[in-house]
Design an enzyme around this catalytic site. Structure first.
Site, PDB file in Angstrom:
ATOM      1  N   ASP A 171      39.556  -1.610 -69.934  1.00  0.00           N
ATOM      2  CA  ASP A 171      39.697  -0.190 -70.272  1.00  0.00           C
ATOM      3  C   ASP A 171      38.802   0.243 -71.432  1.00  0.00           C
ATOM      4  O   ASP A 171      38.756   1.410 -71.781  1.00  0.00           O
ATOM      5  CB  ASP A 171      41.153   0.123 -70.632  1.00  0.00           C
ATOM      6  CG  ASP A 171      41.567  -0.546 -71.935  1.00  0.00           C
ATOM      7  OD1 ASP A 171      40.815  -1.391 -72.445  1.00  0.00           O
ATOM      8  OD2 ASP A 171      42.646  -0.215 -72.457  1.00  0.00           O
ATOM      9  N   TYR A 267      32.467  -4.300 -79.107  1.00  0.00           N
ATOM     10  CA  TYR A 267      32.756  -5.734 -79.269  1.00  0.00           C
ATOM     11  C   TYR A 267      31.528  -6.544 -79.672  1.00  0.00           C
ATOM     12  O   TYR A 267      31.652  -7.674 -80.148  1.00  0.00           O
ATOM     13  CB  TYR A 267      33.359  -6.314 -77.976  1.00  0.00           C
ATOM     14  CG  TYR A 267      34.845  -6.075 -77.863  1.00  0.00           C
ATOM     15  CD1 TYR A 267      35.760  -6.970 -78.393  1.00  0.00           C
ATOM     16  CD2 TYR A 267      35.332  -4.934 -77.238  1.00  0.00           C
ATOM     17  CE1 TYR A 267      37.126  -6.742 -78.304  1.00  0.00           C
ATOM     18  CE2 TYR A 267      36.700  -4.703 -77.135  1.00  0.00           C
ATOM     19  CZ  TYR A 267      37.590  -5.614 -77.670  1.00  0.00           C
ATOM     20  OH  TYR A 267      38.943  -5.395 -77.590  1.00  0.00           O
TER      21      TYR A 267
END
Ligand code: NAD
Ligand code: G6P
Ligand code: MN
Length: 444
Positions: A171, A267
């Site tokens: 997501d 990330y």
């Protein structure tokens, strides 16, 4: 009305279950449901979520048959979709994934670096078990899997269950797209058309347009160059964002500097700025603690409230943005919509200068036969180099699992960009083997 669906949520005791159930109830006109089941191997944890969900469903859609179970047969029989979000080892083990590496001044994270690999070696067995239950009891069903660490789990699915009807999804990109929509003043991520490629939690946007084809990249890049994905500058940052996420959004501006032609997944900060991340981490209070004291307390507390009052009227539980993606995906599979979505698929030439067997996260058209990847073409040396290293780490971690090989896991640790040397890799590996002895296969 169209087809009435039957769904099982595997990992029914997850903190995300109520928001998914609320989202499903909010979309019944688009995606009708006749039966909804929760399955978890910890029935005690699940029962709190389940009792609250039962009350919510009775109030909003009493026609839906509701089942909560720890029996695989009861859970997986007669279902069209398995929505899986299990966390093998729960938050207790997430805490170790985060805290053990930090002792060695190495990134301690749920899905990245040594913690991600530790979680991966726990998750594979649980996820494969769920695939097998689905195929045994509902052979025509689809599994929508967002159990982490998704990259390692997806590679394990490719290797161990290549013909299974499983789609691995994340997501995070849609969360970032929602932020990009806000940056350019659009209502929702659905007003954008994007191009993106990478591995899970390791990718880049190469194009963002509005529905008329206008290029939004210059405006978004200029914002991200100044603010990262933090929305405070336009007064749109969520009041619910935890401090650690705000920091992550801020860090995106430094990640962006490495390649101003693209917009990065947040990330990537763990791979490109590991020292900085270790420096600001509190080894005694990591993200697991923040989640235990925050989301877990909030969700379970609110479920207990609902149970006590016998009604969900006035509940603070909310429909999750996270969940919208899952409903869209289920609709695409059920109604053959060919909606364009990011899915983890075997590369198979889509990125033309990259390993054909790598599991990549790229736009796909999703219809009743599954995900059809779109062509990406060649990628630049910077991204290719980073991705080649990371995909090798993930493949070695999965080989370590399938072959029971400590040697391969040592190689995976030593190769990871998050671990500075093989000596540290070795110490960390030994400590993580001990910490995971109840969950990992025996490594020789
Ligand atoms: P959680 O610990 O609250 O819930 C996980 C549930 O899974 C627990 O109730 C646990 O008992 C259950 N479980 C563990 N092993 C199981 C097994 N073998 N069979 C059945 N049930 C099992 O965790 P959470 O924070 O709500 O997250 C759930 C999962 O969703 C995690 O894997 C998380 O990383 C993942 N997640 C993924 C994404 C994504 O983008 N892919 C987004 C959010 C969360
Ligand atoms: C994003 C990622 C997920 C990850 C989650 C962690 O949504 O896409 O893969 O599990 O963040 O969130 P948490 O609040 O549990 O730290
Ligand atoms: Mn994710």
């Amino acid at each position: 009305m169209g087809k009435q669906h039957s769904i099982v949520i595997a990992g029914g005791g997850s903190t995300y279950t109520p928001e998914i159930v609320l989202m499903l109830l909010d979309n019944l006109d688009k995606f009708p449901i006749r039966q909804l089941k929760l399955y978890d191997n910890d029935p005690e944890r699940q029962s709190i979520i389940a009792k609250a969900c039962e009350i919510i469903i009775k109030e909003q859609a009493p026609h839906i048959e509701f089942v909560a179970t720890d029996s695989p047969e009861a859970g997986f029989t007669d279902v069209d979709f398995v929505m899986a979000h299990i966390r093998v080892g729960k938050y207790e083990m997430r805490e170790k994934d985060e805290k053990v590496p930090l002792k060695y001044n190495v990134i301690g994270q749920e899905t990245c670096g040594p913690g991600g690999m530790a979680y991966g070696l726990r998750s594979i067995k649980g996820v494969v078990e769920i695939i097998d239950y689905m195929e045994m009891y509902s052979p025509n069903a689809w599994m929508l899997n967002y159990s982490n660490p998704a990259s390692i789990v997806a590679e394990a699915c490719r290797k161990l269950r290549p013909d299974s009807k499983v789609l691995n999804i994340c997501d995070h990109p849609i969360g970032l797209e929602d932020r990009m929509a806000k940056i350019v003043g659009l209502e929702s991520r659905k007003d954008l058309s994007i191009r993106y490629y990478g591995l899970n939690h390791f990718g880049w946007y190469t194009d963002v347009q509005d529905k008329n084809g206008n290029d939004l990249m210059p405006q978004i890049k200029s914002y991200i160059g100044e603010n990262g994905f933090n929305l405070n500058a336009i007064g749109k940052e969520s009041r619910n964002s935890d401090p650690s996420w705000i920091h992550t959004y801020d860090m995106a501006k430094f990640v962006y500097e490495l390649d101003p032609d693209t917009i990065p997944n947040t990330y990537l900060k763990y791979y490109l700025f590991p020292n900085k991340e270790v420096e600001i981490a509190d080894a005694n209070y990591t993200r697991a603690n923040e989640v235990i004291d925050g989301r877990e307390k909030r969700v379970f507390g609110e479920c207990r409230n609902i149970i006590e009052k016998g009604t969900s009227k006035g509940t603070t539980l909310e429909i999750g943005a996270h969940a919208t993606y899952i409903v869209d995906l289920a609709c695409a599979l059920s109604y053959n919509t060919h909606e364009r979505m990011l899915i983890m698929v075997e590369n198979n030439g889509a990125i033309s200068n990259f390993d054909a067997t790598a599991m990549v996260e790229i736009p796909c058209l999703v219809g009743s036969k599954g995900a059809e990847p779109l062509s990406i073409g060649p990628i630049p040396t910077f991204q290719k180099g980073l991705m080649e290293q990371q995909v090798a780490v993930e493949k070695l971690a999965v080989e370590a699992y399938t072959e029971g090989s400590k040697q391969k896991l040592y190689q995976a640790f030593a190769l990871s960009k998050t671990i500075p040397g093989a000596d540290i890799a070795k110490k960390l590996l030994d400590e993580l083997i001990e910490a995971n002895k109840d969950y990992w296969p025996t490594l020789h």
